[in-house]
Motif scaffolding. Structure first.
Motif, PDB file in Angstrom:
ATOM      1  N   ARG A  45       2.679   1.324  -8.990  1.00 22.94           N
ATOM      2  CA  ARG A  45       1.314   0.433  -9.292  1.00 22.94           C
ATOM      3  C   ARG A  45       1.345  -0.188 -10.583  1.00 22.94           C
ATOM      4  O   ARG A  45       1.125  -1.566 -10.486  1.00 22.94           O
ATOM      5  CB  ARG A  45       0.000   1.460  -9.527  1.00 22.94           C
ATOM      6  N   ARG A 102       0.734  -1.319   0.066  1.00 19.46           N
ATOM      7  CA  ARG A 102       0.011   0.116  -0.129  1.00 19.46           C
ATOM      8  C   ARG A 102       0.958   1.278   0.099  1.00 19.46           C
ATOM      9  O   ARG A 102       0.522   2.129  -0.806  1.00 19.46           O
ATOM     10  CB  ARG A 102      -0.953   0.110   1.049  1.00 19.46           C
ATOM     11  N   ASN A 103       1.751   1.626   0.828  1.00 21.42           N
ATOM     12  CA  ASN A 103       2.795   2.486   0.867  1.00 21.42           C
ATOM     13  C   ASN A 103       3.628   2.703  -0.384  1.00 21.42           C
ATOM     14  O   ASN A 103       4.077   3.967  -0.786  1.00 21.42           O
ATOM     15  CB  ASN A 103       3.672   2.340   2.220  1.00 21.42           C
ATOM     16  N   ARG A 117      -7.129  -0.996  -3.197  1.00 17.95           N
ATOM     17  CA  ARG A 117      -7.563   0.156  -3.482  1.00 17.95           C
ATOM     18  C   ARG A 117      -6.362   1.248  -3.927  1.00 17.95           C
ATOM     19  O   ARG A 117      -6.453   1.882  -4.836  1.00 17.95           O
ATOM     20  CB  ARG A 117      -8.359   0.933  -2.114  1.00 17.95           C
ATOM     21  N   ASP A 118      -5.367   1.069  -3.290  1.00 20.60           N
ATOM     22  CA  ASP A 118      -4.217   2.161  -3.503  1.00 20.60           C
ATOM     23  C   ASP A 118      -3.366   1.758  -4.772  1.00 20.60           C
ATOM     24  O   ASP A 118      -2.628   2.475  -5.241  1.00 20.60           O
ATOM     25  CB  ASP A 118      -3.465   2.235  -2.104  1.00 20.60           C
ATOM     26  N   ASP A 139      -7.074  -2.157   1.554  1.00 19.33           N
ATOM     27  CA  ASP A 139      -6.394  -0.694   1.387  1.00 19.33           C
ATOM     28  C   ASP A 139      -5.325  -0.972   0.279  1.00 19.33           C
ATOM     29  O   ASP A 139      -5.092  -0.004  -0.611  1.00 19.33           O
ATOM     30  CB  ASP A 139      -5.929  -0.402   2.815  1.00 19.33           C
ATOM     31  N   SER A 165       0.503   3.918  -3.214  1.00 23.72           N
ATOM     32  CA  SER A 165      -0.400   4.952  -2.666  1.00 23.72           C
ATOM     33  C   SER A 165      -0.008   6.217  -3.392  1.00 23.72           C
ATOM     34  O   SER A 165      -0.934   7.053  -3.969  1.00 23.72           O
ATOM     35  CB  SER A 165      -0.423   5.057  -1.171  1.00 23.72           C
ATOM     36  N   ARG A 166       1.376   6.655  -3.584  1.00 24.32           N
ATOM     37  CA  ARG A 166       1.739   8.076  -3.991  1.00 24.32           C
ATOM     38  C   ARG A 166       2.351   7.916  -5.029  1.00 24.32           C
ATOM     39  O   ARG A 166       3.236   8.898  -5.548  1.00 24.32           O
ATOM     40  CB  ARG A 166       2.103   8.913  -3.003  1.00 24.32           C
TER      41      ARG A 166
END
Length: 458
Positions: free
Chosen positions: A418, A408-409, A449-450, A446, A412-413
């Protein structure tokens, strides 16, 4: 439902009634009493389970040792032969109460063992090192639950032990046994922790660390004193104690100990756990780094991982993960080649999910709110690590959850991450973890989703 208590006299009376009123034979009467009381949720810890009046009644070795110890206590200080006999009794008591699976520590507590041994400790002069070590070891073996630690507090045990340690800084065996008592007495008891802090145990700890090689039990005592483990307390004070310890200089002394590189592997594990307990805020974490803590941790990881020391690897990684919570420390870890060193560590322990879990925890913290670090982590191989670990250890639910948190980390940004992660097939393993382990459901959702997946709730 909480257990009810019963006295030794009431238990013995029930056994007698089974024999005299119900005509049971003695062994049947004893077994029936134990079973009946257990069904009634009566706590039988510390009850001597013996038929009253039988040959074995009154012959319990713990009870006998305590009776004799009390008889000798008045003459221990001035009579060498009484002192020698008491030391033998204390050593025997320590062995009995340390016996795995026995009820001996509870029997000792119920029969006044804590008070008796604290009394012996208070009567022994500091020059009597061997008997003092025997007494402290026996005391540590009896302390095993809140009831025993409350007896310790009420009998003035904390004051006695701190006084002994303050006068014994040149006696390694006394220090080791004494700090072991502090660790046992403070476990699960917030009031005892507070009492030791009021007695300035922090100053004592720092003094020992500065003047000589600290025993491993000292690190254990730090950890226990700073751990909120008393479930009777709504708000523990240990966070404040940790800041007090750090302000005094204990954190820096622990870093110095790590930097020396002279600890045994078990001592290194305890020192890392103690330093992690002290590192409760950003200021302390940065101070640890500024004083060479991160360098010392990586050096310990490099040296000990070469010897496949799993315990050291895990404790060092856990400490590093805590320190990485500071943004300044994240930068320092990256600049010191931390990602490559962590990936090297994961290769050494590729068959141990518990170590891989710790590695991914650090990478997850380093990547939190930092797309630059996340990109570097993926370049270093963090994505492949997660996929391979999730594929290889599907039953390791804690590691599976940590993998999801790290992914996730990483994602996410960072849109580029991804794409890389999804193209490598990470989605399949996240969904498997979500379906297989209840503890992974939230973290897996989570992560999906990310990663930008629309059906992350599926």
């Amino acid at each position: 439902m909480s257990s009810r208590s019963i006295s030794q006299e009431a238990f013995d009376s029930l056994v007698r009634e089974n024999v005299e009123d119900l005509g049971m034979d003695p062994e049947e009467a004893l077994a029936d009493a134990v079973e009946t009381l257990a069904l009634q949720n009566v706590d039988l810890a510390g009850i001597v389970k013996c038929v009253p009046g039988s040959a074995g009644a009154g012959e319990n070795p713990v009870v006998k040792s305590l009776h004799r110890l009390r008889a000798l206590s008045g003459s221990i200080a001035g009579d060498a032969s009484a002192r020698a006999e008491a030391a033998d009794l204390l050593d025997n008591l320590a062995d009995l109460c340390s016996l795995h699976g026995s009820d001996n520590a509870s029997i000792a507590t119920r029969n006044g063992g804590v008070e008796a041994v604290v009394g012996v400790c208070s009567r022994l002069g500091l020059e009597l090192e061997e008997p003092l070590v025997s007494a402290l070891s026996a005391l540590g073996s009896i302390l095993h639950d809140v009831h025993s630690t409350e007896m310790f507090r009420q009998s003035g045990g904390a004051e006695v032990v701190v006084n002994i340690l303050n006068g014994s800084c040149g006696a390694p065996k006394v220090l080791d046994a004494g700090f072991a008592v502090i660790a046992k007495a403070a476990t699960g008891n917030e009031v005892v922790k507070e009492l030791f802090v009021d007695l300035k145990v922090d100053e004592l700890i720092l003094k020992v660390m500065k003047e000589q090689t600290a025993p491993q039990s000292l690190y254990d005592a730090i950890c226990v004193l700073l751990t909120p483990d008393d479930n009777r307390v709504v708000a523990s004070q240990v966070f404040g104690y940790a800041r007090k310890f750090a302000k005094l200089g204990i954190a820096n002394s622990l870093v110095g100990t790590l930097c020396e590189g002279k600890l045994s592997s078990s001592g290194l594990v305890s020192a890392c756990i103690a330093l992690k307990a002290v590192a409760v805020n950003d200021e302390i974490c940065r101070s640890i780094s500024e004083n060479g803590g991160i360098d010392a941790i990586f050096e310990s990881i490099d040296v000990n991982s070469a010897h496949n020391n799993k315990a050291v690897a895990k404790s060092c990684c856990s400490l590093l993960s805590k320190l990485a919570g500071s943004d300044d420390n994240k930068t320092a870890i990256i600049q010191k080649g931390g990602l490559d060193r962590l990936m090297k560590l994961s290769s050494r322990f590729s068959e141990d999910p518990s170590v891989l879990q710790e590695v991914m925890s650090i990478i997850g913290v380093l990547s939190l709110r930092s797309p630059e670090n996340a990109a570097r982590a993926v370049e270093a191989g963090a994505g492949e690590l997660a996929i391979q670990a999730m594929q290889k250890f599907p039953a390791a639910y804690q590691m599976q959850r940590q993998s999801c948190l790290m992914i996730r980390n990483l994602a996410s940004r960072n849109p580029e991450n991804r794409t890389i992660l999804l193209s490598n097939g990470v989605e399949k393993y996240i969904r498997r973890a979500k379906a297989t382990h209840e503890s992974c459901r939230e973290a897996a959702t989570d992560a999906l989703r990310d990663l930008g997946l629309d059906n992350y709730n599926a």
